[in-house]
Each structure stands twice: as structure tokens, then as C-alpha cells.
Design a protein around this motif. Structure first.
Motif, mmCIF file in Angstrom:
data_model
loop_
_atom_site.group_PDB
_atom_site.id
_atom_site.type_symbol
_atom_site.label_atom_id
_atom_site.label_comp_id
_atom_site.label_asym_id
_atom_site.label_seq_id
_atom_site.Cartn_x
_atom_site.Cartn_y
_atom_site.Cartn_z
ATOM 1 N N ARG A 120 -5.579 -3.575 -11.765
ATOM 2 C CA ARG A 120 -5.985 -2.176 -11.892
ATOM 3 C C ARG A 120 -4.934 -1.305 -12.561
ATOM 4 N NH1 ARG A 120 -8.751 -4.233 -7.633
ATOM 5 N NH2 ARG A 120 -10.835 -3.372 -7.195
ATOM 6 N N ASN B 35 0.819 -1.212 0.000
ATOM 7 C CA ASN B 35 0.000 0.000 0.000
ATOM 8 C C ASN B 35 0.857 1.269 0.000
ATOM 9 O OD1 ASN B 35 -2.514 -1.197 -0.173
ATOM 10 N ND2 ASN B 35 -2.778 -1.343 2.035
ATOM 11 N N TYR C 222 -3.960 -5.388 -7.505
ATOM 12 C CA TYR C 222 -3.188 -4.216 -7.904
ATOM 13 C C TYR C 222 -2.795 -4.304 -9.371
ATOM 14 C CZ TYR C 222 -2.940 -3.100 -2.954
ATOM 15 O OH TYR C 222 -3.277 -2.787 -1.653
ATOM 16 N N GLN D 250 -6.093 5.561 -9.101
ATOM 17 C CA GLN D 250 -7.077 6.533 -8.598
ATOM 18 C C GLN D 250 -7.117 6.517 -7.066
ATOM 19 O OE1 GLN D 250 -10.657 5.370 -10.774
ATOM 20 N NE2 GLN D 250 -10.128 6.770 -12.431
ATOM 21 N N ASN D 251 -5.890 6.451 -6.503
ATOM 22 C CA ASN D 251 -5.681 6.445 -5.045
ATOM 23 C C ASN D 251 -6.356 5.260 -4.357
ATOM 24 O OD1 ASN D 251 -4.061 8.845 -4.844
ATOM 25 N ND2 ASN D 251 -5.915 10.006 -5.325
ATOM 26 N N TRP D 252 -6.611 4.200 -5.131
ATOM 27 C CA TRP D 252 -7.177 2.983 -4.549
ATOM 28 C C TRP D 252 -6.083 2.169 -3.863
ATOM 29 C CZ3 TRP D 252 -5.937 -2.142 -5.260
ATOM 30 C CH2 TRP D 252 -6.838 -3.082 -4.730
ATOM 31 N N SER D 253 -6.413 1.583 -2.758
ATOM 32 C CA SER D 253 -5.591 0.537 -2.150
ATOM 33 C C SER D 253 -6.538 -0.430 -1.473
ATOM 34 C CB SER D 253 -4.593 1.104 -1.140
ATOM 35 O OG SER D 253 -5.272 1.708 -0.050
ATOM 36 N N ARG D 254 -6.117 -1.645 -1.354
ATOM 37 C CA ARG D 254 -7.012 -2.655 -0.804
ATOM 38 C C ARG D 254 -7.101 -2.514 0.706
ATOM 39 N NH1 ARG D 254 -6.576 -8.349 0.528
ATOM 40 N NH2 ARG D 254 -8.699 -9.157 0.598
#
Length: 254
Positions: free
Chosen positions: A215, A144, A212, A157-161
């Protein structure tokens, strides 16, 4: 998600260690109706069949790639279906044993999920589960941190799990709140001794990194992998690498 059975089973012995500990929590009775939620390649469902003779076992998994490997285990009393756990629960019959090893962490909202699973259990039946304690896992944290850097953050798009896994005491409470008895809930470290930080990366590539890479555009895959491996080398500065992976195991009778 696109799973690769060969990558996943690269560390088969290490991935199976929590499974064998989980088997010890099962009330071993013959002729049970069993569902394995997130059965993967089907090999563990096959082991359940050996432990519970005469039982009817159904393995559920969303990954067609993983279930392709399950064909060799199919036989009378052991079958498989490709569908998500959430979809299965909408139509699930009653079971004597609901078993899930290292799968429910991929399903969101465990406050909803656990009671939904419990509703499918026959009176006197059992729920036996294991999930990784991802909120304390250094691998997830490092991934992350890399995902938050550019150029990855913009593409993601600033996504993290964000892990759906709850604290171990909350799983115990959910079992109690849903009328569970003979409740067991514990954390256990299954030590991984790996030859190098590169081997840690290979371990993570089989599971944690999959969403990850899905995406990110393909032209950033190599750079993303390079950044993660670099951070792993900084964090794990001794070889062999001791990787203390913590798991949550819980069970109850209903």
C-alpha cells in the motif's frame, strides 16, 4: 498479496514448529480426502501425505509465487490449486479433514468463515487449524504504531491491518455451536530466539509487513523499514532477542 517464498522460508524451522504441534491433533487414518487451506509452498501438504498414507490431498493457496514452489511436491494424490480460500469454499466438495496452518488470519470475518468451513466436512471428519494470536503480538502493535505516523499515515489513508483472529475461547464456542465434538482449543507460545532486532524485522518482513509495503509508495519503503527497525531496537534492548510468539490451535470432529 505478493509473497516471496525465499523470505518466508528464511525461518523455516521456526515457522514449522506450530505445524508439527498441529499434526499431533490429527486423527491419523489412511485414505482420507484432505484439503490444506493456505498451503503456501506445498511442503506441509507433502508432510500431511506422509502422515496419512493413501489420502487424496489438495492444497489451496492464493499466491502464485508460493505455489510455484509447490511443483516439486506434486504427485498422484497430492495436487495444488491457486485460488482464495473464500472462492474455494463456494464450490468445495466434502472433506474428511480440513487442515489449515497459519493461513486463516488472512481471511476476514471468522464468525462466517469457520461455519462455512465446517459445512464442507464429512460426518466423522475433522477440522484442524492454527492461527497466530496477532492481537497480543508485539510485532503487529509496533508496525501499526509506525503506520500511524507521518508520512506513512497519509499514504496509507490511515489504514492499518486489523486482525481477524478471535479469542481462543470463541473458536471453542464456534466448534460447539456447529455440533463439534472432541473439541480442543489452546494457546501456546512458540519461543523465537533471534540474534538481533534486525532478525525480528526479517521475520516480520516475510508475512506481516507484506500488505503495508503493497500500500505504500516504493519511495517510502526504506523509511518505513527504518522506522520499524528503530522501534524494534528500542523494544528489544537485549541480545539475543526472545520473541514470545503466541499461537492459537484448535480442532474438533463433526
Amino acid at each position: 498479496m505478493a509473497w516471496n517464498p525465499d523470505t518466508y522460508t528464511q525461518f523455516k524451522n521456526e515457522r514449522f514448529a506450530p505445524f508439527y504441534t498441529l499434526l499431533e491433533l490429527i486423527d491419523k487414518k489412511p485414505a482420507l480426502k484432505v484439503v490444506d487451506l493456505g498451503c503456501g509452498t506445498g511442503e506441509q501438504a507433502s508432510e500431511l501425505g506422509k502422515l496419512l498414507p493413501g489420502s487424496e490431498i489438495l492444497g489451496i493457496d492464493a499466491s502464485g509465487e508460493m505455489l510455484n514452489a509447490s511443483k516439486e511436491f506434486e504427485k498422484p494424490g497430492l495436487g495444488f490449486r491457486q485460488m482464495s480460500i473464500e472462492s474455494y469454499l463456494k464450490e468445495a466438495p466434502k472433506h474428511d479433514l480440513v487442515f489449515s496452518n497459519a493461513a486463516l488470519q488472512w481471511v476476514p470475518d471468522h464468525e462466517w468463515l469457520l461455519p462455512a468451513i465446517i459445512k464442507t466436512i464429512n460426518k466423522g471428519g475433522q477440522f484442524v487449524c492454527q492461527v497466530p494470536a496477532q492481537h497480543t503480538n508485539v510485532g503487529n502493535r509496533l508496525i501499526n504504531e509506525v503506520a500511524a505516523r507521518e508520512p506513512f499515515a497519509s499514504k496509507l489513508q490511515n489504514w492499518s491491518r486489523v486482525s481477524s483472529v478471535l479469542p481462543v475461547e470463541r473458536y471453542a464456542s464456534i466448534m460447539f455451536e456447529n455440533h463439534g465434538t472432541r473439541i480442543t482449543a489452546m494457546e501456546k507460545i512458540f519461543p523465537l530466539v533471534l540474534e538481533s532486532p534486525a532478525a525480528v524485522y526479517s521475520w516480520l518482513k516475510g508475512t506481516t509487513l507484506i500488505p503495508y509495503f503493497e500500500r505504500l509508495p516504493e519511495d517510502l519503503h526504506a523509511k518505513f523499514a527504518e522506522e520499524i527497525e528503530k522501534d524494534l531496537r528500542i523494544y528489544f534492548d537485549r541480545q539475543p532477542v526472545f520473541y514470545p510468539f503466541k499461537r492459537i490451535l484448535f480442532c474438533a470432529t463433526f
